[in-house]
Design a protein around this motif. Structure first.
Motif, PDB file in Angstrom:
ATOM      1  N   ASN A 120       0.868  -1.185   0.000  1.00 20.91           N
ATOM      2  CA  ASN A 120       0.000   0.000   0.000  1.00 20.91           C
ATOM      3  C   ASN A 120       0.901   1.230   0.000  1.00 20.91           C
ATOM      4  N   PRO A 121       1.102   1.864  -1.174  1.00 20.88           N
ATOM      5  CA  PRO A 121       2.076   2.968  -1.227  1.00 20.88           C
ATOM      6  C   PRO A 121       1.653   4.148  -0.359  1.00 20.88           C
ATOM      7  N   SER A 155      -3.907   0.320  -5.768  1.00 26.83           N
ATOM      8  CA  SER A 155      -4.239   1.639  -6.330  1.00 26.83           C
ATOM      9  C   SER A 155      -5.401   2.292  -5.596  1.00 26.83           C
ATOM     10  N   PRO A 173      -8.449   1.579  -1.948  1.00 28.18           N
ATOM     11  CA  PRO A 173      -8.924   0.642  -0.922  1.00 28.18           C
ATOM     12  C   PRO A 173      -9.577  -0.581  -1.558  1.00 28.18           C
ATOM     13  N   LEU A 174      -9.371  -1.725  -0.965  1.00 31.46           N
ATOM     14  CA  LEU A 174      -9.898  -3.050  -1.360  1.00 31.46           C
ATOM     15  C   LEU A 174      -9.193  -3.676  -2.563  1.00 31.46           C
ATOM     16  N   ASP A 213      -2.148  -2.666   9.421  1.00 30.55           N
ATOM     17  CA  ASP A 213      -3.148  -3.708   9.682  1.00 30.55           C
ATOM     18  C   ASP A 213      -4.260  -3.692   8.629  1.00 30.55           C
ATOM     19  N   GLY A 214      -4.548  -2.513   8.068  1.00 30.80           N
ATOM     20  CA  GLY A 214      -5.591  -2.416   7.048  1.00 30.80           C
ATOM     21  C   GLY A 214      -5.191  -3.162   5.782  1.00 30.80           C
ATOM     22  N   GLY A 232       2.867   0.103   9.085  1.00 32.70           N
ATOM     23  CA  GLY A 232       1.678   0.955   9.184  1.00 32.70           C
ATOM     24  C   GLY A 232       1.779   1.965  10.306  1.00 32.70           C
ATOM     25  N   THR A 233       0.641   2.572  10.612  1.00 30.12           N
ATOM     26  CA  THR A 233       0.583   3.534  11.714  1.00 30.12           C
ATOM     27  C   THR A 233       0.487   2.769  13.034  1.00 30.12           C
ATOM     28  N   GLY A 234      -0.529   1.888  13.121  1.00 25.43           N
ATOM     29  CA  GLY A 234      -0.744   1.165  14.368  1.00 25.43           C
ATOM     30  C   GLY A 234       0.055  -0.129  14.438  1.00 25.43           C
ATOM     31  N   SER A 235       0.029  -0.912  13.359  1.00 25.49           N
ATOM     32  CA  SER A 235       0.724  -2.214  13.277  1.00 25.49           C
ATOM     33  C   SER A 235       0.491  -3.062  14.530  1.00 25.49           C
ATOM     34  N   LYS A 241      -4.886   9.846  10.304  1.00 26.26           N
ATOM     35  CA  LYS A 241      -3.650   9.047  10.356  1.00 26.26           C
ATOM     36  C   LYS A 241      -2.400   9.920  10.227  1.00 26.26           C
ATOM     37  N   GLU A 243     -10.409  -1.493  10.320  1.00 24.62           N
ATOM     38  CA  GLU A 243     -11.145  -1.086   9.108  1.00 24.62           C
ATOM     39  C   GLU A 243     -12.635  -1.023   9.425  1.00 24.62           C
TER      40      GLU A 243
HETATM   41  N1  LIG Z   1      -3.480   2.873  -3.011  1.00 22.83           N
HETATM   42  C1  LIG Z   1      -4.266   3.205  -1.999  1.00 22.83           C
HETATM   43  N2  LIG Z   1      -4.747   4.478  -1.896  1.00 22.83           N
HETATM   44  C2  LIG Z   1      -5.491   4.851  -0.840  1.00 22.83           C
HETATM   45  N3  LIG Z   1      -5.846   4.021   0.173  1.00 22.83           N
HETATM   46  C3  LIG Z   1      -5.405   2.754   0.116  1.00 22.83           C
HETATM   47  C4  LIG Z   1      -4.606   2.283  -0.968  1.00 22.83           C
HETATM   48  N4  LIG Z   1      -4.309   0.978  -0.739  1.00 22.83           N
HETATM   49  C5  LIG Z   1      -4.914   0.650   0.424  1.00 22.83           C
HETATM   50  N5  LIG Z   1      -5.573   1.703   0.940  1.00 22.83           N
HETATM   51  C6  LIG Z   1      -6.311   1.808   2.206  1.00 22.83           C
HETATM   52  O1  LIG Z   1      -5.460   2.437   3.158  1.00 22.83           O
HETATM   53  C7  LIG Z   1      -5.915   2.109   4.461  1.00 22.83           C
HETATM   54  C8  LIG Z   1      -4.805   2.065   5.483  1.00 22.83           C
HETATM   55  O2  LIG Z   1      -3.774   1.245   5.087  1.00 22.83           O
HETATM   56  P1  LIG Z   1      -2.687   0.602   6.057  1.00 22.83           P
HETATM   57  O3  LIG Z   1      -3.350  -0.228   7.074  1.00 22.83           O
HETATM   58  O4  LIG Z   1      -1.683  -0.050   5.193  1.00 22.83           O
HETATM   59  O5  LIG Z   1      -1.937   1.810   6.779  1.00 22.83           O
HETATM   60  P2  LIG Z   1      -2.191   2.536   8.141  1.00 22.83           P
HETATM   61  O6  LIG Z   1      -3.635   2.836   8.272  1.00 22.83           O
HETATM   62  O7  LIG Z   1      -1.242   3.673   8.180  1.00 22.83           O
HETATM   63  O8  LIG Z   1      -1.740   1.481   9.264  1.00 22.83           O
HETATM   64  P3  LIG Z   1      -2.562   0.720  10.457  1.00 22.83           P
HETATM   65  O9  LIG Z   1      -3.767   0.106   9.810  1.00 22.83           O
HETATM   66  O10 LIG Z   1      -1.601  -0.310  10.974  1.00 22.83           O
HETATM   67  O11 LIG Z   1      -2.882   1.765  11.471  1.00 22.83           O
HETATM   68  C9  LIG Z   1      -6.683   0.816   4.318  1.00 22.83           C
HETATM   69  O12 LIG Z   1      -8.016   1.107   4.682  1.00 22.83           O
HETATM   70  C10 LIG Z   1      -6.631   0.484   2.830  1.00 22.83           C
HETATM   71  O13 LIG Z   1      -7.894   0.050   2.351  1.00 22.83           O
END
Ligand SMILES: Nc1ncnc2c1ncn2[C@@H]1O[C@H](COP(=O)(O)OP(=O)(O)OP(=O)(O)O)[C@@H](O)[C@H]1O
Length: 328
Positions: free
Chosen positions: A18-19, A53, A55-56, A79-80, A115-118, A182, A308
């Motif tokens: 997830n970039p 690219s 979500p989902l 975690d997402g 991620g943020t929480g991991s 976030k 999520e």
């Molecule tokens: N290319 C994308 N662009 C935007 N959102 C995306 C993309 N790929 C995934 N996502 C969404 O980004 C959200 C967060 O992703 P991710 O869990 O990797 O990071 P985080 O929220 O920083 O970490 P954590 O969930 O551990 O707190 C998820 O809901 C996922 O559906």
């Protein structure tokens, strides 16, 4: 008889990145770690990179990789992202099968936590954002069958699975709000909790555990169903959950007032909240829940899994015991 093409495919490691995770840091760190990953793992397997690219998108990528017979699908992100990749492994409560039968172990799930929480990484004591440690795990390739939680909502578009914690009501609403903040790192969970409480009302909820009688639980503040211990960026909410014991740990908070959270917040991080009067714990294999006051139409009791937002009650939670090969 296995062919050269089969044995090559068996060694496909598909990295679902997830970039935009952790506010864009995941994408940057992934680029930095790629040369090290290629040099340490590239001799033994084909490294396939797939950037999400939207979500989902991670669900689709993972499902296709499992169907194509990859050796492993690795979530790179928070975690997402892990939640999406995991959900790609299953359909209707069953593991997705490869299109063509092949010898060798089943496709395994792996994680590079960025991620943020991991929170799942925290459960296993893994560091987030430590690419060297994460690559070590992939190189060792120790696999163990892990329990997988499932959440079914009548309105949800996709089948949902979780490895950390699912929850409903205040905690789920707080998680939903936190996801909009976030950019503030782990502080997003505190912002989420404060904002969610402003419009929160405790509710009478009907629940049925392991197919037994329906019971009304009065004045529920939040209930958390843990396959592992942590949610919300480090709260040890289900402190005795174990993703290898075939059950889910359920922790229910009832009749909490806003000041309880201020006074008791530290106990949620320590896991000692389970000793408070307003907290009960039990272990479940299935749990069905609905709003006692508004059985079918209520869209005010939020449901989340792995951080999520999934939708609203009614919902059914269950465990698929030791269903999936997980790279530890
Ligand atoms: N290319 C994308 N662009 C935007 N959102 C995306 C993309 N790929 C995934 N996502 C969404 O980004 C959200 C967060 O992703 P991710 O869990 O990797 O990071 P985080 O929220 O920083 O970490 P954590 O969930 O551990 O707190 C998820 O809901 C996922 O559906």
């Amino acid at each position: 008889m296995s062919t050269d093409a089969d044995s090559r495919r068996q060694r496909d490691y598909v990295f679902v990145v997830n970039p935009n995770g952790a506010n864009g840091r995941t994408g940057q760190q992934w680029k930095k770690m790629l040369p090290d990953l290629k040099s340490r793992l590239g001799k033994d397997c084909n490294i396939r990179e797939a950037l999400t690219s939207a979500p989902l998108h991670g669900v689709e990528i993972a499902r296709k990789a499992v169907q194509d017979g990859a050796a492993a699908v690795i979530a790179v992100g928070g975690d997402g992202t892990l939640h999406e990749v995991l959900s790609g492994f299953f359909t209707d409560g069953k593991l997705v099968q490869p299109r063509e039968a092949r010898p060798g172990p089943r496709t395994a799930l792996g994680l590079i936590p960025m991620g943020t929480g991991s929170d799942l990484a925290r459960h296993f004591g893994w560091k987030s954002n430590d690419s060297h440690e994460a690559i070590d795990r992939l190189v060792k390739d120790q696999r163990r069958k892990i329990d997988v939680g499932r959440v079914q909502l009548p309105d949800d578009k996709i089948d949902r699975y979780f490895l950390s914690v699912a929850s409903f009501h205040l905690s789920a609403k707080a998680g939903h709000i936190a996801s909009m903040y976030k950019k503030f790192g782990n502080l997003c969970y505190v912002i989420g909790a404060i904002q969610a409480f402003m419009t929160h009302e405790n509710k009478d909820l009907r629940m049925r555990k392991d197919g037994s009688q329906w019971t009304v639980i009065p004045q529920v503040t939040a209930a958390c169903i843990g396959n592992s211990k942590y949610f919300g960026g480090g709260m040890k909410i289900t402190p005795t959950a174990d993703p290898f014991n075939g059950r889910l740990e359920m922790v229910t908070l009832t009749d909490f007032k806003w000041y309880d959270f201020i006074l008791k917040l530290h106990t949620l991080y320590q896991g000692t909240h389970v000793h408070l009067d307003k907290v009960t714990t039990t272990s479940v294999q299935t749990l069905e829940v609905e709003d006692a006051e508004n059985k079918s139409k209520g869209r005010d009791v939020y449901v989340q899994a792995d951080g999520e937002q999934l939708g609203f009650l009614p919902a059914k939670f269950s465990v698929l015991p030791q269903e999936l090969d997980f790279i530890l």
